[in-house]
Design a protein around this motif. Structure first.
Motif, mmCIF file in Angstrom:
data_model
loop_
_atom_site.group_PDB
_atom_site.id
_atom_site.type_symbol
_atom_site.label_atom_id
_atom_site.label_comp_id
_atom_site.label_asym_id
_atom_site.label_seq_id
_atom_site.Cartn_x
_atom_site.Cartn_y
_atom_site.Cartn_z
ATOM 1 N N ALA A 8 -42.452 -8.757 -3.603
ATOM 2 C CA ALA A 8 -42.190 -8.564 -5.029
ATOM 3 C C ALA A 8 -43.118 -7.488 -5.603
ATOM 4 C CB ALA A 8 -42.363 -9.874 -5.778
ATOM 5 N N GLY A 9 -44.379 -7.528 -5.240
ATOM 6 C CA GLY A 9 -45.323 -6.501 -5.695
ATOM 7 C C GLY A 9 -44.964 -5.126 -5.168
ATOM 8 N N LEU A 10 -44.582 -5.075 -3.898
ATOM 9 C CA LEU A 10 -44.176 -3.801 -3.297
ATOM 10 C C LEU A 10 -42.906 -3.281 -3.950
ATOM 11 C CD1 LEU A 10 -44.728 -1.685 -1.113
ATOM 12 C CD2 LEU A 10 -43.403 -3.104 0.467
ATOM 13 N N ALA A 11 -41.976 -4.181 -4.240
ATOM 14 C CA ALA A 11 -40.727 -3.778 -4.894
ATOM 15 C C ALA A 11 -40.994 -3.210 -6.281
ATOM 16 C CB ALA A 11 -39.772 -4.962 -4.971
ATOM 17 N N ILE A 12 -41.874 -3.842 -7.024
ATOM 18 C CA ILE A 12 -42.205 -3.347 -8.364
ATOM 19 C C ILE A 12 -42.851 -1.964 -8.283
ATOM 20 C CG2 ILE A 12 -43.715 -3.739 -10.359
ATOM 21 C CD1 ILE A 12 -43.154 -6.768 -9.940
ATOM 22 N N ALA A 13 -43.762 -1.784 -7.331
ATOM 23 C CA ALA A 13 -44.425 -0.489 -7.180
ATOM 24 C C ALA A 13 -43.427 0.611 -6.803
ATOM 25 C CB ALA A 13 -45.526 -0.588 -6.134
ATOM 26 N N LEU A 14 -42.521 0.321 -5.882
ATOM 27 C CA LEU A 14 -41.522 1.316 -5.473
ATOM 28 C C LEU A 14 -40.567 1.636 -6.623
ATOM 29 C CD1 LEU A 14 -40.703 -0.017 -1.902
ATOM 30 C CD2 LEU A 14 -41.835 2.145 -2.457
ATOM 31 N N PHE A 15 -40.131 0.612 -7.349
ATOM 32 C CA PHE A 15 -39.220 0.824 -8.469
ATOM 33 C C PHE A 15 -39.871 1.684 -9.546
ATOM 34 C CE2 PHE A 15 -37.420 -0.222 -12.583
ATOM 35 C CZ PHE A 15 -36.063 -0.054 -12.348
ATOM 36 N N VAL A 16 -41.095 1.365 -9.909
ATOM 37 C CA VAL A 16 -41.791 2.116 -10.958
ATOM 38 C C VAL A 16 -42.001 3.568 -10.537
ATOM 39 C CG1 VAL A 16 -44.001 2.306 -12.183
ATOM 40 C CG2 VAL A 16 -42.857 0.100 -12.017
ATOM 41 N N ALA A 17 -42.367 3.787 -9.277
ATOM 42 C CA ALA A 17 -42.572 5.163 -8.805
ATOM 43 C C ALA A 17 -41.282 5.971 -8.879
ATOM 44 C CB ALA A 17 -43.111 5.144 -7.378
ATOM 45 N N ALA A 18 -40.187 5.386 -8.432
ATOM 46 C CA ALA A 18 -38.909 6.098 -8.472
ATOM 47 C C ALA A 18 -38.423 6.287 -9.902
ATOM 48 C CB ALA A 18 -37.869 5.351 -7.650
ATOM 49 N N PHE A 19 -38.642 5.296 -10.759
ATOM 50 C CA PHE A 19 -38.193 5.386 -12.141
ATOM 51 C C PHE A 19 -38.962 6.464 -12.895
ATOM 52 C CE2 PHE A 19 -38.161 4.102 -16.606
ATOM 53 C CZ PHE A 19 -36.792 3.994 -16.820
ATOM 54 N N ILE A 20 -40.261 6.507 -12.712
ATOM 55 C CA ILE A 20 -41.080 7.504 -13.412
ATOM 56 C C ILE A 20 -40.760 8.910 -12.915
ATOM 57 C CG2 ILE A 20 -43.449 8.348 -13.691
ATOM 58 C CD1 ILE A 20 -44.316 5.412 -13.848
ATOM 59 N N ALA A 21 -40.519 9.056 -11.611
ATOM 60 C CA ALA A 21 -40.238 10.371 -11.042
ATOM 61 C C ALA A 21 -38.859 10.897 -11.434
ATOM 62 C CB ALA A 21 -40.368 10.332 -9.527
ATOM 63 N N LYS A 22 -37.921 10.020 -11.810
ATOM 64 C CA LYS A 22 -36.561 10.380 -12.222
ATOM 65 C C LYS A 22 -35.751 11.047 -11.118
ATOM 66 C CE LYS A 22 -37.883 11.469 -16.978
ATOM 67 N NZ LYS A 22 -37.806 12.489 -18.023
ATOM 68 N N ARG A 23 -36.178 10.944 -9.876
ATOM 69 C CA ARG A 23 -35.479 11.635 -8.785
ATOM 70 C C ARG A 23 -34.213 10.900 -8.388
ATOM 71 N NH1 ARG A 23 -37.561 16.092 -10.016
ATOM 72 N NH2 ARG A 23 -39.783 16.159 -9.802
ATOM 73 N N ARG A 24 -33.241 11.668 -7.921
ATOM 74 C CA ARG A 24 -31.952 11.105 -7.523
ATOM 75 C C ARG A 24 -32.096 10.305 -6.238
ATOM 76 N NH1 ARG A 24 -27.641 12.830 -10.539
ATOM 77 N NH2 ARG A 24 -26.270 11.937 -8.974
ATOM 78 N N PHE A 25 -31.294 9.254 -6.128
ATOM 79 C CA PHE A 25 -31.368 8.338 -4.998
ATOM 80 C C PHE A 25 -30.893 8.971 -3.699
ATOM 81 C CE2 PHE A 25 -28.852 5.258 -2.473
ATOM 82 C CZ PHE A 25 -29.921 4.625 -1.869
ATOM 83 N N GLY A 26 -29.933 9.875 -3.752
ATOM 84 C CA GLY A 26 -29.350 10.428 -2.534
ATOM 85 C C GLY A 26 -30.377 11.042 -1.600
ATOM 86 N N LEU A 27 -31.144 11.951 -2.112
ATOM 87 C CA LEU A 27 -32.142 12.628 -1.286
ATOM 88 C C LEU A 27 -33.270 11.687 -0.882
ATOM 89 C CD1 LEU A 27 -32.572 15.387 -0.094
ATOM 90 C CD2 LEU A 27 -33.892 16.013 -2.080
ATOM 91 N N LEU A 28 -33.678 10.801 -1.792
ATOM 92 C CA LEU A 28 -34.736 9.841 -1.464
ATOM 93 C C LEU A 28 -34.281 8.854 -0.392
ATOM 94 C CD1 LEU A 28 -36.203 9.007 -4.979
ATOM 95 C CD2 LEU A 28 -37.132 10.543 -3.249
ATOM 96 N N GLY A 29 -33.027 8.435 -0.469
ATOM 97 C CA GLY A 29 -32.494 7.512 0.530
ATOM 98 C C GLY A 29 -32.444 8.139 1.911
ATOM 99 N N LEU A 30 -32.017 9.377 1.976
ATOM 100 C CA LEU A 30 -31.986 10.055 3.274
ATOM 101 C C LEU A 30 -33.389 10.347 3.788
ATOM 102 C CD1 LEU A 30 -28.924 12.415 2.790
ATOM 103 C CD2 LEU A 30 -29.026 10.199 3.922
ATOM 104 N N ALA A 31 -34.336 10.558 2.886
ATOM 105 C CA ALA A 31 -35.731 10.731 3.308
ATOM 106 C C ALA A 31 -36.290 9.437 3.891
ATOM 107 C CB ALA A 31 -36.580 11.185 2.130
ATOM 108 N N LEU A 32 -35.915 8.296 3.317
ATOM 109 C CA LEU A 32 -36.323 7.010 3.892
ATOM 110 C C LEU A 32 -35.733 6.825 5.283
ATOM 111 C CD1 LEU A 32 -36.014 4.629 0.822
ATOM 112 C CD2 LEU A 32 -38.113 5.188 2.055
ATOM 113 N N ALA A 33 -34.482 7.243 5.467
ATOM 114 C CA ALA A 33 -33.859 7.145 6.786
ATOM 115 C C ALA A 33 -34.582 8.035 7.799
ATOM 116 C CB ALA A 33 -32.385 7.524 6.705
ATOM 117 N N ALA A 34 -34.969 9.221 7.367
ATOM 118 C CA ALA A 34 -35.726 10.112 8.252
ATOM 119 C C ALA A 34 -37.078 9.500 8.602
ATOM 120 C CB ALA A 34 -35.916 11.475 7.589
#
Length: 162
Positions: A8-34
């Motif tokens: 839950a703590g890790l999920a909150i940290a990841l969500f806040v980082a992505a939300f603040i950065a405003k970056r699109r999910f597509g590229l971030l998702g493929l970066a996670l796969a890489a």
């Protein structure tokens, strides 16, 4: 129960980082796969390199943390560069999808390092059993999100009225 609080703590940290950065999910998702592919390739060697440096002692925790860093590193780099969302709802959905995908990739390495007991063990088993389905759906959504990404248009000179 410890694993549920940790995730839950890790999920909150990841969500806040992505939300603040405003970056699109597509590229971030493929970066996670890489990052996941790299962590699979370097799984044994990465733990040995980190433990041989001497900063932390060798063991399952060292390997788990190293693999987690390798999974997240490409996405963290892209949090500072790339296309952004324009409205709030898209940012929330993109951040939520990024968080779910990151946790699905991290479930296995973190399971090596955390003690699993009671409800936490049952939740871990369920997540581990459904990990491939979650990753598959999220990666398809990441590719779909890339199709909605519009490249930046060059500045067009406006005709001045005289």
């Amino acid at each position: 129960m410890d694993i549920i609080v940790f995730f839950a703590g890790l999920a909150i940290a990841l969500f806040v980082a992505a939300f603040i950065a405003k970056r699109r999910f597509g590229l971030l998702g493929l970066a996670l796969a890489a990052g996941s592919i790299l962590s699979t390739i370097w799984s044994f060697d990465a733990g040995l390199v980190v433990s041989s440096i001497g900063i932390v002692p060798s063991g399952p925790l060292t390997t788990a943390v190293t693999l987690c860093i390798i999974v997240l590193l490409p996405a963290v780099v892209l949090l500072f560069h790339g296309y952004t969302y324009k409205n709030l709802f898209a940012r929330i959905v993109g951040s939520l999808l990024f968080t779910v995908l990151a946790l699905a990739f991290l479930i296995e390495p973190l399971g090596y390092a955390l003690s699993l007991q009671g409800v936490g063990a049952e939740a871990y088993k369920w997540l581990l059993a459904n990990k491939d389905i979650i990753i598959s759906i999220a990666l398809v959504l990441a590719v779909v999100d890339l199709f909605f990404t519009k490249p930046a248009s060059p500045l067009i000179e406006k005709k001045s009225k005289k």
